[in-house]
Design a protein around this motif. Structure first.
Motif: not given
Length: 236
Positions: A67-77, A98-108
């Protein structure tokens, strides 16, 4: 000039870059090698991923979903478009939140130049510790002072630690450092030049004035003063 006024310039600068940080192809390849999974079934997460370039390379190289998290919708697109072009859209998802709202852990977990999302390196590392699965890896990259800043530079960049201080913040947050490196001066010069080139291509007097300002800030101000550290960490 307000942040809104600057937005088209920042967008033009970013569009001209593969990585929106001082990162060479050689270092990107080395980091990809060092971030190889140590077990099957790892999932990747890039918080503040920008155009998703580093995440896509990691997932392609190691056969990961992520998963990639990017607040700017144009950049995410744009990141989603890159994933589709590389045949990775079925396993790499980009979220315009917003990356600060993400709460699902990952391995990398990857956080490059986006510690400001949480209000600085110390808070970012504390949040990222919660999001890094035990036994996993975090790539954390952020600015530090490699020499004493003048008032103008300190006003722009704030109270950054030195490299040893940055590493200690990681340890204090509950990580063990596996690798510590810094962007070279050549990486910085290439990044700053390519960043300004995107603005130069707009071809307007206002754009040139903005590029001139950035060039002056770099060459007279933070060149060889602000460093960029690359830390590969694992939860203790």
């Amino acid at each position: 000039m307000t942040d809104q006024d600057r937005k088209p310039y920042f967008a033009a600068a970013a569009a001209a870059l593969t990585f929106n940080v001082p990162l060479s192809e050689a270092r990107a390849a080395d980091l990809t090698r060092r971030l190889a999974p140590t077990a099957a079934g790892w999932r990747a997460l890039d918080l503040g991923c920008g155009n998703g370039e580093l995440l896509l390379r990691l997932c392609a190289a190691h056969g990961l979903a992520g998963d990639g998290v990017e607040r700017d919708a144009d950049v995410a697109r744009r990141a989603r478009s890159y994933a589709s072009e590389r045949g990775l859209a079925d396993r790499v998802t980009f979220h315009a939140v917003d990356a600060a709202s993400w709460d699902r852990p990952a391995d990398l977990v990857v956080n490059v130049g986006a510690g400001h999302v949480w209000g600085g390196a110390a808070r970012a590392l504390a949040a990222l510790h919660r999001l890094t699965v035990p036994g996993g890896k975090l790539l954390f990259a952020d600015g530090f002072y490699q020499s004493s800043p003048g008032d103008r530079v300190r006003e722009t960049f704030g109270d950054l630690p030195d490299l040893a201080g940055l590493a200690q913040l990681a340890v204090d947050a509950g990580f063990r450092p596996l690798h510590i490196g810094v962007s070279t001066l050549a990486e910085w010069d290439d990044f700053e030049s390519d960043w300004r080139a995107g603005i130069e291509r707009l071809g307007t007097p206002d754009a040139w004035a903005f590029a001139d300002q950035r060039r002056d800030e770099y060459l007279v101000g933070y060149r060889e003063v602000v460093g960029f550290g690359w830390l590969i960490l694992t939860p203790a």
